[in-house]
Design an enzyme around this catalytic site. Structure first.
Site, PDB file in Angstrom:
ATOM      1  N   THR A 242     -80.069 -32.596 -54.459  1.00  0.00           N
ATOM      2  CA  THR A 242     -79.102 -33.451 -55.159  1.00  0.00           C
ATOM      3  C   THR A 242     -77.737 -33.373 -54.464  1.00  0.00           C
ATOM      4  O   THR A 242     -77.242 -32.282 -54.191  1.00  0.00           O
ATOM      5  CB  THR A 242     -78.980 -33.011 -56.640  1.00  0.00           C
ATOM      6  OG1 THR A 242     -80.269 -33.127 -57.216  1.00  0.00           O
ATOM      7  CG2 THR A 242     -77.994 -33.872 -57.403  1.00  0.00           C
ATOM      8  N   CYS A 335     -67.587 -14.035 -39.656  1.00  0.00           N
ATOM      9  CA  CYS A 335     -68.997 -14.064 -40.015  1.00  0.00           C
ATOM     10  C   CYS A 335     -69.750 -12.861 -39.454  1.00  0.00           C
ATOM     11  O   CYS A 335     -70.914 -12.663 -39.765  1.00  0.00           O
ATOM     12  CB  CYS A 335     -69.618 -15.351 -39.513  1.00  0.00           C
ATOM     13  SG  CYS A 335     -68.488 -16.709 -39.602  1.00  0.00           S
TER      14      CYS A 335
HETATM   15  N1  PLP Z   1     -69.846 -22.326 -35.901  1.00  0.00           N
HETATM   16  C1  PLP Z   1     -68.672 -21.773 -35.597  1.00  0.00           C
HETATM   17  C2  PLP Z   1     -68.160 -21.858 -34.193  1.00  0.00           C
HETATM   18  C3  PLP Z   1     -67.936 -21.098 -36.576  1.00  0.00           C
HETATM   19  O1  PLP Z   1     -66.761 -20.531 -36.264  1.00  0.00           O
HETATM   20  C4  PLP Z   1     -68.457 -21.029 -37.895  1.00  0.00           C
HETATM   21  C5  PLP Z   1     -67.729 -20.294 -38.965  1.00  0.00           C
HETATM   22  O2  PLP Z   1     -66.862 -19.499 -38.727  1.00  0.00           O
HETATM   23  C6  PLP Z   1     -69.689 -21.648 -38.165  1.00  0.00           C
HETATM   24  C7  PLP Z   1     -70.360 -22.283 -37.143  1.00  0.00           C
HETATM   25  C8  PLP Z   1     -70.292 -21.596 -39.545  1.00  0.00           C
HETATM   26  O3  PLP Z   1     -69.713 -22.520 -40.406  1.00  0.00           O
HETATM   27  P1  PLP Z   1     -69.840 -22.320 -41.996  1.00  0.00           P
HETATM   28  O4  PLP Z   1     -68.950 -21.185 -42.371  1.00  0.00           O
HETATM   29  O5  PLP Z   1     -69.418 -23.635 -42.571  1.00  0.00           O
HETATM   30  O6  PLP Z   1     -71.286 -22.052 -42.277  1.00  0.00           O
END
Ligand code: PLP
Length: 417
Positions: A242, A335
């Site tokens: 959705t 991340c």
């Molecule tokens: N790709 C790059 C180069 C990023 O820096 C990031 C997040 O820091 C992502 C992908 C992932 O994006 P999202 O946080 O929206 O999943």
């Protein structure tokens, strides 16, 4: 005093975008706004359809694409994974997948998995500035189909990669090529046009450009066979589930604002802000007799990003000390640490140190800081900032002056100087 120098990690939601989200989630002002966009008899359906269409148009316009080639996703990670799903099904186990040594985890970890599954994955090496080795690319033998995924700009170093050149090399070598670029960090900081880049797929993410976390998009060129990650009728069967109408509309609004603010003057503002911070920090270190230098390709990088090594610091501890003074920056990619397992333990985080810094053979990864500026939305709307560029200049000067004063105090205490 609040210095947010971490926009490559995430950005605040723009005030104009907050208003859009409110329209779709606050049922006290609009009693029917919670309906399902797919309900056939629903009177709101037409409104939702046109809101989704309008967002698709705005996102497409931002990257020079056609509206029908945009698929909404839950963010950059899903966009990258969907691109890989399409790419790996295109090449199969007989073809070749090419990526680089400095990709985001959502790609590099998937590539590790694909290798385990028996796919042929070649990782392009980078030099000590983190730039792609085009000679290595030239030498690769491609006998069958190829799927290539290389980012447009790096999240940690800020390096920009010449995707148009890469596409030209690949397409000359192989007529059966599918090319994807992760443009999550590039969008909003440089111009990106899918035709100029000559890519078949491009990923972007909302929360890097003033939309909420949890929304993104994948551009897929017309004619490319899409195998969905999530089956369902939504997004023309390309991405089931959705529709998150509030966040899709938010992404559309953010894309519209990015498009309107992306002038040469805006890019110059980002550059000035970054350059002033970088210069002040390097000079401060020199005055304290502390060795410091900038990492990455300084001639070819995003205007808002600098990665600085300050020898002798323990970046994780330093970050906490800076936070106590309301200065927010990063060691590398946000991340690379997550909220599960024992990832709050500094030793665990250190052991999982940045793949990017390892790829450039950095000898002091624990002393690297990433500064990324540019989130001016909390100060002024795009309309105000366009009318009064002097407001932004004043805000930048204030941020640099007061931020560096506290940064210097924290650095001296950290190093016992
Ligand atoms: N790709 C790059 C180069 C990023 O820096 C990031 C997040 O820091 C992502 C992908 C992932 O994006 P999202 O946080 O929206 O999943």
């Amino acid at each position: 005093m609040y210095c947010y120098w971490n926009t490559n990690s995430t950005t605040r939601v723009r005030p104009e975008v907050v208003d859009v989200v409110k329209d779709y989630v606050d049922s006290s002002t609009n009693g029917t706004n919670f309906h399902n966009p797919s309900d056939i008899t629903n009177a709101s359906r037409r409104i939702y359809r046109s809101a989704i269409k309008s967002s698709r148009e705005k996102v497409a316009e931002l990257i020079g694409a056609s509206e029908n080639d945009i698929i909404f996703t839950s963010g950059g990670t899903e966009s990258n994974n969907l691109a890989f799903h399409v790419g790996q099904n295109f090449v199969g186990r007989d073809g070749l997948i090419i990526t680089s040594a400095v990709e985001h985890d959502s790609i590099s970890l998937r590539c590790d998995y694909l290798k385990e599954l028996g796919y042929n994955v070649y990782t392009l090496p980078v030099d000590n500035k983190g730039q792609i080795n085009f000679e290595a690319l030239d030498k690769i033998k491609i006998s069958d189909r190829v799927f290539v995924s290389v980012m447009l700009a790096n999240n940690e170093l800020g390096n920009i990669y010449d995707i148009a050149k890469l596409s030209a090399i690949i397409r000359k070598k192989c007529s059966q090529a599918l090319i994807h670029t992760d443009a999550v960090q590039a969008i909003g900081k440089m111009h990106a046009d899918v035709k100029q880049l000559d890519v078949d797929m491009l990923s972007l993410s909302g929360h890097k450009i003033g939309a909420p976390k949890g929304i993104g998009a994948l551009y897929v060129k017309e004619g490319v066979k899409i195998t969905p990650l999530f089956f369902g009728h939504q997004e023309c069967g390309k991405r089931g589930g959705t529709e998150n109408i509030a966040y899709i509309s938010a992404l559309g609004k953010a894309a519209e604002l990015v498009k309107s603010e992306m002038s040469d003057a805006y890019i110059q503002n980002l550059t000035n802000h970054r350059d002033q911070l970088e210069k002040n920090i390097l000079e401060m270190c020199q005055a304290l007799n502390v060795e410091a230098f900038v990492n990455g390709d300084i001639d070819n990088r995003l205007p808002n990003t600098t990665s600085i090594t300050i020898k002798g610091i323990d970046n994780l501890r330093f970050l906490v000390e800076l936070e106590a003074k309301n200065i927010y920056l990063a060691t590398g990619a946000a991340c690379s640490s997550s909220l599960c397992g024992n990832d709050t333990d500094p030793a665990t985080i250190q052991a999982k140190s940045s793949r990017v810094l390892r790829a450039i053979n950095h000898t002091h990864p624990q002393s690297v800081l990433r500064i990324s500026v540019g989130d001016y939305y909390h100060l002024y709307t795009v309309e105000d900032a366009t009318k009064h560029p002097e407001y932004i200049t004043a805000a930048i000067n204030y941020d640099v002056k007061l931020g560096c004063l506290d940064f210097s105090k924290v650095l001296k205490a950290h190093l016992n100087i």
